[in-house]
Scaffold this active site. Sequence first.
Site, PDB file in Angstrom:
ATOM      1  CE  LYS A  22      -3.370   2.138   7.518  1.00 31.64           C
ATOM      2  NZ  LYS A  22      -4.201   3.048   6.707  1.00 31.64           N
ATOM      3  CD  GLU A  42      -5.441   3.065   0.150  1.00 30.91           C
ATOM      4  OE1 GLU A  42      -4.661   2.443  -0.606  1.00 30.91           O
ATOM      5  OE2 GLU A  42      -5.271   3.156   1.378  1.00 30.91           O
ATOM      6  CD  GLU A  71      -7.678  12.485   4.933  1.00 33.48           C
ATOM      7  OE1 GLU A  71      -7.346  13.280   4.053  1.00 33.48           O
ATOM      8  OE2 GLU A  71      -7.852  11.268   4.734  1.00 33.48           O
ATOM      9  CG  HIS A 121      -4.462  10.403   3.316  1.00 27.03           C
ATOM     10  ND1 HIS A 121      -5.497  10.243   4.211  1.00 27.03           N
ATOM     11  CD2 HIS A 121      -3.544   9.442   3.622  1.00 27.03           C
ATOM     12  CE1 HIS A 121      -5.219   9.216   5.012  1.00 27.03           C
ATOM     13  NE2 HIS A 121      -4.052   8.723   4.685  1.00 27.03           N
ATOM     14  NE  ARG A 145      -7.817   6.258   9.967  1.00 24.52           N
ATOM     15  CZ  ARG A 145      -7.134   6.141   8.845  1.00 24.52           C
ATOM     16  NH1 ARG A 145      -5.861   5.757   8.882  1.00 24.52           N
ATOM     17  NH2 ARG A 145      -7.705   6.387   7.693  1.00 24.52           N
ATOM     18  CD  GLN A 181      -2.948   4.501  10.888  1.00 23.92           C
ATOM     19  OE1 GLN A 181      -4.171   4.497  10.810  1.00 23.92           O
ATOM     20  NE2 GLN A 181      -2.176   5.069   9.977  1.00 23.92           N
ATOM     21  CG  ASP A 195      -5.678   0.473   3.941  1.00 26.56           C
ATOM     22  OD1 ASP A 195      -5.757  -0.592   4.570  1.00 26.56           O
ATOM     23  OD2 ASP A 195      -4.760   1.307   4.107  1.00 26.56           O
ATOM     24  CD  GLU A 209      -6.182   4.743   4.981  1.00 28.88           C
ATOM     25  OE1 GLU A 209      -5.518   4.029   4.202  1.00 28.88           O
ATOM     26  OE2 GLU A 209      -5.666   5.420   5.898  1.00 28.88           O
ATOM     27  CB  THR A 212      -7.608  -4.854   2.004  1.00 29.93           C
ATOM     28  OG1 THR A 212      -6.621  -4.613   3.014  1.00 29.93           O
ATOM     29  CG2 THR A 212      -7.474  -3.813   0.905  1.00 29.93           C
ATOM     30  CG  ASP A 256      -2.089   0.974   1.031  1.00 24.78           C
ATOM     31  OD1 ASP A 256      -2.372   1.377  -0.115  1.00 24.78           O
ATOM     32  OD2 ASP A 256      -2.718   1.333   2.046  1.00 24.78           O
TER      33      ASP A 256
HETATM   34 MN    MN Z   1      -3.996   3.011   3.025  1.00 29.22          MN
END
Ligand code: MN
Length: 439
Positions: free
Chosen positions: A264, A212, A384, A145, A248, A251, A244, A210, A268, A138
Site C-alpha cells: 500500500k 476512498e 471485488e 468492502h 493485491r 498484500q 489507495d 481503492e 496514494t 487509512d
Molecule cells: Mn485502503
Amino acid sequence: MNMLDTTHDAALRSWVESANAPDSDFPVQNLPYGAFRRAGSDEPLRIGVAIGDQILDLKQARGQCPWGPGIDELLVPLAAGELKPLMAAPAATRRLLRSALSMALSEGSDQAPFLELCLVPQAQAEMALPCTIGDYTDFFTGIHHATAVGKLFRPDNPLMPNYKWVPIAYHGRASSIGVSPQAVVRPTGQSLPPGTEVPRFGPSQRLDYELELGVFVGAGNAQGRPMDMAQAEGDWFGIVLLNDWSARDVQAWEYQPLGPFLAKNFATTISPWIVTREALEPFRVPFTRPAGDPQPLPYLDSAANRERGQIDIALQVLIQTEAMRAQGLPPAELSRSNFRDAYWSVAQMLAHHSSGGCNLQTGDLLGTGTQSGPQPGQGGSLLELSQGGKQPVSLPGGETRSFLQDGDTVVLRAHCQREGVRRIGFGECRGTVLPAPVG
Ligand code: MN
C-alpha cells in the site's frame, strides 16, 4: 442543529459564468481550497479557491482587492501558500472567510472588477498537495468492502469479530501521497503465487485501486488528551477523493500478522481540491446501524452523530486503458457507491484515533477505507469487481480487466446532490499506471 447559512442558498449565482453550469463541480456554494501555481512558471505556490473552471488566486486577490474587516489577516498565510493556519482555525473563523469569499464571487459583488483579474483557468494551473501531510492513517469503514474482501481472503470468516466495535485502521505512509493527476510506477514486491512454496520477487501482477475519501484534520489534539465526539465533529477541515493503490499479490503474502505494508505504501493519490466541512453541511444524514448490530460504545456515540453523522456523497470509479485512449473512447464507469453507507462516521474516525492518547495534527490525512456499495457490481476495487481475478470485467473496445495493466488511467469522481440544494462536486482524482522499472 442547523448549520446552513446564506452561502448555501441554492439561488446564489456567480459572476464567473462557468460556475453556474448545472453540472459544474465548483459552483459558488462549494468554494474548495487547493494549492497551485501557473503551469510552467516557477512562481511560489499559493492557495486558490476553485470556482467553475477557474481558480481565484488568493495571493493576487489579497494584493489587488479590498476586503472587509478581519479578512486580510486570514488571507496572509493563504497568499503565502500555507493552508494550515486556516485548517487549524476555529469553525467561526472558517465560516467568516467562506462567507467573504461567497459574497466576493457572487453576482452583484463590488469586488468582481478586481477579482476578475485574479482568475487562473484550471486548465493552466499546476496543482500541488494542499498542505504538508505529517501523518496518514487509512481506515476500513466500508463494511461491504470489508465483507467482500474478507470472503476472498477468509471464506469461512469474512468479517472479523472486532469490526462492528472498532473503527479498524492501519498507519500508512505520508511520503508517497501525491496529487492528481499522478503517474504511479507499478510496484515490485514479494508474493507467493498459488500452489507454490517459495515466494517470487518481481513487478506486482495484481495491481488494484481503492475508491476512498480522505479527511484532513483541523486543529488536532494534544498528546494524552483524546477528542470527545463533539470535538471530533468540529475538528475536521474537509474531504478529498483518495485512491489507495494496492498490490493485491504483495498484500496477500505480507499482511499477516501486522497488516498492510509495502502493498500500500508505494503511492496514494488524492484530488487537489479540499471540499470543506461547511460546504458539505447540506448533505449530512443520520448515522444509523442495521437492526441487530451493536450500537457504538459511548466514546464513539453522540446525539449529533446519530442525527447527522454521515454524509451523502455519491462516488464513482472510471477506467480508461491505453487502447481506449488510442480509439478515442472516454473513460468507462466501473462502479458507483455512496459514502453514507460507511459503517463509521468521520467524527468516529477522529475520536477513535485519538482515544488512546495519540495526537492528531493539523493537516494529517485519514483515509476512509474503500467505499463499496451493498450490491454486486458496486465494489470499490477490481479485487471485488473481478471476484479476486476470477471474473474479469468487460470494457468498451473489447478488453477485459481482472487487475490494472500498464497505461491504465483510473479516475475517481464524487458529488453531493439533494432536492432544493445546489449540487457540488469534488473534481477528479486521476492516476495512470507506468511500467515497473526494468531490471
Ligand atoms: Mn485502503
